[in-house]
Design a protein around this motif. Structure first.
Motif, PDB file in Angstrom:
ATOM      1  N   ALA A 122      23.738  60.420   9.150  1.00  0.00           N
ATOM      2  CA  ALA A 122      22.414  60.187   9.738  1.00  0.00           C
ATOM      3  C   ALA A 122      22.131  58.682   9.804  1.00  0.00           C
ATOM      4  CB  ALA A 122      21.341  60.893   8.916  1.00  0.00           C
ATOM      5  N   LEU A 123      22.493  57.953   8.746  1.00  0.00           N
ATOM      6  CA  LEU A 123      22.305  56.506   8.737  1.00  0.00           C
ATOM      7  C   LEU A 123      23.159  55.852   9.817  1.00  0.00           C
ATOM      8  CD1 LEU A 123      20.948  54.159   7.254  1.00  0.00           C
ATOM      9  CD2 LEU A 123      22.926  54.057   5.765  1.00  0.00           C
ATOM     10  N   TYR A 124      24.412  56.296   9.935  1.00  0.00           N
ATOM     11  CA  TYR A 124      25.308  55.770  10.972  1.00  0.00           C
ATOM     12  C   TYR A 124      24.726  56.038  12.354  1.00  0.00           C
ATOM     13  CZ  TYR A 124      29.235  55.742  14.215  1.00  0.00           C
ATOM     14  OH  TYR A 124      30.032  55.531  15.298  1.00  0.00           O
ATOM     15  N   LYS A 125      24.188  57.260  12.542  1.00  0.00           N
ATOM     16  CA  LYS A 125      23.623  57.627  13.836  1.00  0.00           C
ATOM     17  C   LYS A 125      22.414  56.741  14.150  1.00  0.00           C
ATOM     18  CE  LYS A 125      22.755  61.866  16.354  1.00  0.00           C
ATOM     19  NZ  LYS A 125      22.542  63.301  16.266  1.00  0.00           N
ATOM     20  N   LYS A 126      21.552  56.536  13.139  1.00  0.00           N
ATOM     21  CA  LYS A 126      20.372  55.677  13.359  1.00  0.00           C
ATOM     22  C   LYS A 126      20.797  54.252  13.653  1.00  0.00           C
ATOM     23  CE  LYS A 126      16.600  57.968  11.052  1.00  0.00           C
ATOM     24  NZ  LYS A 126      15.508  57.852  10.121  1.00  0.00           N
ATOM     25  N   MET A 127      21.785  53.756  12.907  1.00  0.00           N
ATOM     26  CA  MET A 127      22.252  52.386  13.140  1.00  0.00           C
ATOM     27  C   MET A 127      22.868  52.262  14.533  1.00  0.00           C
ATOM     28  SD  MET A 127      23.764  51.376   9.396  1.00  0.00           S
ATOM     29  CE  MET A 127      24.471  49.860   9.963  1.00  0.00           C
ATOM     30  N   THR A 128      23.606  53.297  14.950  1.00  0.00           N
ATOM     31  CA  THR A 128      24.197  53.282  16.287  1.00  0.00           C
ATOM     32  C   THR A 128      23.106  53.265  17.353  1.00  0.00           C
ATOM     33  OG1 THR A 128      26.083  54.522  15.446  1.00  0.00           O
ATOM     34  CG2 THR A 128      25.783  54.499  17.824  1.00  0.00           C
ATOM     35  N   GLN A 129      22.084  54.108  17.164  1.00  0.00           N
ATOM     36  CA  GLN A 129      20.972  54.128  18.120  1.00  0.00           C
ATOM     37  C   GLN A 129      20.251  52.783  18.140  1.00  0.00           C
ATOM     38  OE1 GLN A 129      18.735  57.471  16.712  1.00  0.00           O
ATOM     39  NE2 GLN A 129      19.863  58.951  17.980  1.00  0.00           N
ATOM     40  N   ALA A 130      20.063  52.191  16.956  1.00  0.00           N
ATOM     41  CA  ALA A 130      19.415  50.881  16.892  1.00  0.00           C
ATOM     42  C   ALA A 130      20.267  49.827  17.597  1.00  0.00           C
ATOM     43  CB  ALA A 130      19.179  50.489  15.434  1.00  0.00           C
ATOM     44  N   ALA A 131      21.579  49.862  17.391  1.00  0.00           N
ATOM     45  CA  ALA A 131      22.473  48.906  18.045  1.00  0.00           C
ATOM     46  C   ALA A 131      22.431  49.082  19.565  1.00  0.00           C
ATOM     47  CB  ALA A 131      23.907  49.088  17.532  1.00  0.00           C
ATOM     48  N   ILE A 132      22.425  50.344  20.006  1.00  0.00           N
ATOM     49  CA  ILE A 132      22.352  50.597  21.450  1.00  0.00           C
ATOM     50  C   ILE A 132      21.036  50.072  22.015  1.00  0.00           C
ATOM     51  CG2 ILE A 132      22.120  52.465  23.157  1.00  0.00           C
ATOM     52  CD1 ILE A 132      24.173  54.032  21.472  1.00  0.00           C
ATOM     53  N   LEU A 133      19.938  50.292  21.283  1.00  0.00           N
ATOM     54  CA  LEU A 133      18.631  49.803  21.737  1.00  0.00           C
ATOM     55  C   LEU A 133      18.613  48.276  21.795  1.00  0.00           C
ATOM     56  CD1 LEU A 133      15.728  50.648  22.478  1.00  0.00           C
ATOM     57  CD2 LEU A 133      15.160  50.368  20.079  1.00  0.00           C
ATOM     58  N   ILE A 134      19.159  47.632  20.752  1.00  0.00           N
ATOM     59  CA  ILE A 134      19.198  46.160  20.737  1.00  0.00           C
ATOM     60  C   ILE A 134      20.046  45.661  21.902  1.00  0.00           C
ATOM     61  CG2 ILE A 134      20.100  44.179  19.452  1.00  0.00           C
ATOM     62  CD1 ILE A 134      19.256  45.685  16.881  1.00  0.00           C
TER      63      ILE A 134
END
Length: 196
Positions: A122-134
């Motif tokens: 879940a943390l990896y998924k959130k970090m991935t989503q955050a990276a994609i957003l950035i």
């Protein structure tokens, strides 16, 4: 007396090394009688079970009379047997509890490991989503910046082009006026020359 009981009492007498039986037999539950005895044979068990089924066993036990000392020995032996049985049951219960605890601990560790893996995912998924957003915001910002630079460059080019065209137009009209004046002067000169 029942043959099985007589055999058992003879076995007890043999193990206790006691003198021959009196009219009232000694208690088979004396301290030495509690030592390990040879188990009865299958025939003896069958006879015992048949005797207890038809009530013969109860009649034989009713004929037994115990003295106070024998009664105390009997109670002490019963207490020892009960304690041994309780220890045995307690040990089995403890083994079962230990096995159950091991199973629970193993399941909990597995659950904890799976929970940790799920949390990491879940943390990896959130970090991935955050990276994609950035990245998308940065690309949008970068594209906007490039668009603004291109627009400024286009406006500047247009301004230079317009001023150049204006300059050319003004230069062209200035030349045209000069040419026009020169042409008039030439025409006047040619008219004068003709009239002379």
């Amino acid at each position: 007396m029942d043959t099985w009981l007589a055999t058992y009492l003879d076995t007890v007498d043999a193990h206790t090394h006691s003198p021959p039986r009196r009219m009232c037999p000694p208690s088979p539950l004396s301290a030495l009688a509690l030592q390990r005895l040879r188990p009865p044979s299958s025939a003896a068990w069958a006879e015992f079970l048949n005797a207890s089924a038809n009530g013969k066993m109860e009649r034989d036990f009713a004929l037994l009379t115990l003295t106070d000392g024998e009664q105390r020995e009997l109670y002490e032996a019963a207490r020892i047997i009960q304690n041994a049985f309780r220890r045995y049951k307690g040990r089995r219960l403890k083994e079962q509890q230990d096995m159950a605890a091991a199973v629970i601990q193993r399941c909990y560790r597995k659950y904890k490991q799976l929970t940790w893996i799920a949390l990491k995912y879940a943390l990896y998924k959130k970090m991935t989503q955050a990276a994609i957003l950035i990245q998308s915001k940065f690309r949008s910002y970068y594209e906007q910046k490039r668009f603004q630079q291109s627009r400024r460059a286009a406006v500047l080019i247009q301004q230079y082009y317009r001023s150049y065209k204006e300059y050319e137009r003004l230069k062209g009209s200035f030349l045209t006026k000069k040419q026009d004046q020169a042409a008039r002067k030439i025409m006047r000169f040619l008219r004068r020359c003709r009239h002379r």
